[in-house]
Design an enzyme around this catalytic site. Sequence first.
Site, PDB file in Angstrom:
ATOM      1  N   GLY A 144     -24.371 -41.778 -28.523  1.00 44.02           N
ATOM      2  CA  GLY A 144     -23.237 -42.302 -27.664  1.00 44.02           C
ATOM      3  C   GLY A 144     -23.312 -43.923 -27.846  1.00 44.02           C
ATOM      4  O   GLY A 144     -24.034 -44.569 -27.324  1.00 44.02           O
ATOM      5  N   LYS A 152     -25.971 -50.658 -29.162  1.00 43.80           N
ATOM      6  CA  LYS A 152     -25.632 -50.838 -30.607  1.00 43.80           C
ATOM      7  C   LYS A 152     -24.272 -51.142 -30.507  1.00 43.80           C
ATOM      8  O   LYS A 152     -23.774 -51.776 -31.469  1.00 43.80           O
ATOM      9  CB  LYS A 152     -26.476 -49.900 -31.365  1.00 43.80           C
ATOM     10  CG  LYS A 152     -27.667 -49.926 -31.491  1.00 43.80           C
ATOM     11  CD  LYS A 152     -28.248 -48.867 -32.326  1.00 43.80           C
ATOM     12  CE  LYS A 152     -28.450 -47.349 -31.944  1.00 43.80           C
ATOM     13  NZ  LYS A 152     -28.896 -47.209 -30.431  1.00 43.80           N
ATOM     14  N   ARG A 172     -32.862 -26.820 -48.230  1.00 46.21           N
ATOM     15  CA  ARG A 172     -32.003 -26.366 -49.154  1.00 46.21           C
ATOM     16  C   ARG A 172     -31.196 -25.220 -48.938  1.00 46.21           C
ATOM     17  O   ARG A 172     -30.694 -24.631 -49.958  1.00 46.21           O
ATOM     18  CB  ARG A 172     -32.661 -26.387 -50.596  1.00 46.21           C
ATOM     19  CG  ARG A 172     -33.220 -27.898 -50.678  1.00 46.21           C
ATOM     20  CD  ARG A 172     -34.323 -27.858 -51.743  1.00 46.21           C
ATOM     21  NE  ARG A 172     -35.623 -27.190 -51.578  1.00 46.21           N
ATOM     22  CZ  ARG A 172     -36.448 -27.014 -52.297  1.00 46.21           C
ATOM     23  NH1 ARG A 172     -36.674 -27.618 -53.566  1.00 46.21           N
ATOM     24  NH2 ARG A 172     -37.478 -26.654 -51.878  1.00 46.21           N
ATOM     25  N   GLN A 226     -29.877 -38.780 -16.757  1.00 46.86           N
ATOM     26  CA  GLN A 226     -30.574 -40.357 -16.257  1.00 46.86           C
ATOM     27  C   GLN A 226     -31.504 -40.746 -17.133  1.00 46.86           C
ATOM     28  O   GLN A 226     -32.353 -39.932 -17.752  1.00 46.86           O
ATOM     29  CB  GLN A 226     -31.101 -39.816 -14.965  1.00 46.86           C
ATOM     30  CG  GLN A 226     -31.878 -41.118 -14.228  1.00 46.86           C
ATOM     31  CD  GLN A 226     -33.181 -40.600 -13.229  1.00 46.86           C
ATOM     32  OE1 GLN A 226     -33.009 -39.649 -12.707  1.00 46.86           O
ATOM     33  NE2 GLN A 226     -33.971 -41.650 -12.999  1.00 46.86           N
ATOM     34  N   ASP A 243     -29.988 -46.053 -27.213  1.00 48.84           N
ATOM     35  CA  ASP A 243     -29.214 -46.753 -25.903  1.00 48.84           C
ATOM     36  C   ASP A 243     -29.546 -48.006 -25.642  1.00 48.84           C
ATOM     37  O   ASP A 243     -29.451 -48.693 -24.576  1.00 48.84           O
ATOM     38  CB  ASP A 243     -29.638 -45.863 -24.534  1.00 48.84           C
ATOM     39  CG  ASP A 243     -29.400 -44.315 -24.671  1.00 48.84           C
ATOM     40  OD1 ASP A 243     -28.434 -44.033 -25.377  1.00 48.84           O
ATOM     41  OD2 ASP A 243     -30.270 -43.534 -24.290  1.00 48.84           O
TER      42      ASP A 243
HETATM   43  P1  IMP Z   1     -32.068 -34.818 -30.650  1.00 49.85           P
HETATM   44  O1  IMP Z   1     -31.354 -35.731 -31.639  1.00 49.85           O
HETATM   45  O2  IMP Z   1     -30.430 -34.168 -30.146  1.00 49.85           O
HETATM   46  O3  IMP Z   1     -32.533 -33.575 -31.387  1.00 49.85           O
HETATM   47  O4  IMP Z   1     -32.969 -35.095 -29.433  1.00 49.85           O
HETATM   48  C1  IMP Z   1     -34.223 -35.632 -29.613  1.00 49.85           C
HETATM   49  C2  IMP Z   1     -34.441 -36.697 -29.010  1.00 49.85           C
HETATM   50  O5  IMP Z   1     -33.792 -38.035 -29.236  1.00 49.85           O
HETATM   51  C3  IMP Z   1     -34.430 -36.519 -27.268  1.00 49.85           C
HETATM   52  O6  IMP Z   1     -35.347 -37.133 -26.509  1.00 49.85           O
HETATM   53  C4  IMP Z   1     -33.035 -37.156 -27.140  1.00 49.85           C
HETATM   54  O7  IMP Z   1     -32.926 -37.442 -25.863  1.00 49.85           O
HETATM   55  C5  IMP Z   1     -33.166 -38.426 -28.023  1.00 49.85           C
HETATM   56  N1  IMP Z   1     -31.725 -39.007 -28.272  1.00 49.85           N
HETATM   57  C6  IMP Z   1     -31.047 -38.269 -29.218  1.00 49.85           C
HETATM   58  N2  IMP Z   1     -29.799 -39.114 -29.227  1.00 49.85           N
HETATM   59  C7  IMP Z   1     -29.928 -40.182 -28.742  1.00 49.85           C
HETATM   60  C8  IMP Z   1     -29.119 -41.385 -28.176  1.00 49.85           C
HETATM   61  O8  IMP Z   1     -28.160 -41.639 -28.711  1.00 49.85           O
HETATM   62  N3  IMP Z   1     -29.552 -42.268 -27.315  1.00 49.85           N
HETATM   63  C9  IMP Z   1     -30.867 -41.921 -26.725  1.00 49.85           C
HETATM   64  N4  IMP Z   1     -31.815 -41.013 -27.160  1.00 49.85           N
HETATM   65  C10 IMP Z   1     -31.302 -40.118 -27.956  1.00 49.85           C
END
Ligand code: IMP
Length: 439
Positions: free
Chosen positions: A42, A18, A145, A314, A15
Amino acid sequence: MSKRNLVVVGTQWGDEGKGKIVDLLTDRVAAVVRFQGGHNAGHTLVIDGKKTVLHLIPSGILREHVECFIGNGVVLAPDALKKEVEQLELTGLSVKSRLKISEACPLILDYHVALDQARERARGDLAIGTTGRGIGPAYEDKVARRGLRAGDLKNLPKMKNILAETVDYHNFMLQNYYKVEPISFEAVWEKCQAYADLIVPMLADVPSLIDGYNREGKSLLFEGAQGTLLDIDHGTYPYVTSSNTTAGGATSGAGIGPCQLDYVLGITKAYATRVGGGPFPTELVYSVAEDSGDAIGKQLGERGREFGATTGRQRRCGWFDAVALRRSAQVNGLTGMCLTKLDVMDELVEIKVCTAYEYQGKTINFPPASADEYDLCQPVYETLPGWQSSTVGIECWDDLPEQAKAYIHYLEKQVGVPVSILSTGPDRAETLILQDVFA
Ligand code: IMP
């Protein structure tokens, strides 16, 4: 020689902004390549006041002359892809003709989502705080795999047999260990034909496409998702995502040699945020739900609109952590930083920067390897004066308040990496280029 291939990574917990920078720099490249993560990302882009949020498709898609590649390191959720393609095409953009997908992308299917969510529930207070989108389980299947990949959609009868076995395998865990409903094979299978219709025409040999552009002397941009401290190896394990979010991930996740990458740009928020669980030494704890906690944490969250672009959660806010950034500079080999959201700090009277951690009676300048050790770290702060005037949309370095310039220089010194781009607002236009990253 001009810099041709640029890797853009987040240097914190994701966040960092980028998407905006990728979109901005995309004007100078032939293609943008995603190399890891999935639709957990996101990326918010604002162009002439119009907001677009992308999760899976590379942020280059908004420029019609640019191709977009989804590399083998990305876990691909067909449902999410379909939704995003349709949304973008409704705005008049041509997407399917410009989007190329590696056959080696692991697919995220319904059982991955069910496993991710069941596991998080079972962890209770120790939940990672994942996005619940099946990212981790899909990467697990890849490494074990047994995963189905985008290229398998070319041969549906063969895929059907593997799918039946895989559903069976995961249902055993879902029913017997997590005590939740099984996934219906028929329901997943029914969707596969539509997935094939969408995805097969976009399948391509991504390494060869990249190689082709390299031979033609054209520039490419490799777009990272999440951030360095969420890297599966270098992050605050186990509170991390399941891929290599660092610059090296671009080589294995897209199919390009390391010597062909020319510039690593680390997108860095002027303060720090984190969404989900895990250590965050400089956090200024504030809860929106309860409207209680640290006043500066609240101020950063409100001014910075710190809510997740993917889950709406949040984001936790805190002071800039130079210790964490030093690790990012190391493991990414950062060439330059892009500092974002400086304007969010415009009203602060004083600004703190964490310059070291106190850990078991010692002062350390680099973070420890695991979350347990991280939890024992106390931040050591240096306090700088705030600038208390607006930096929004400033277009020239000389127009920045002196204290803001001093803050930027202080961060550069602490991290040991120059700031090459400064973002002074969400819009594409609100950007100050201090060094041409392609020059
Ligand atoms: P996952 O990637 O859904 O397995 O989540 C693992 C960790 O990465 C969690 O703490 C999520 O909140 C964080 N996370 C995953 N994608 C993002 C992102 O795009 N921005 C910020 N945190 C992320």
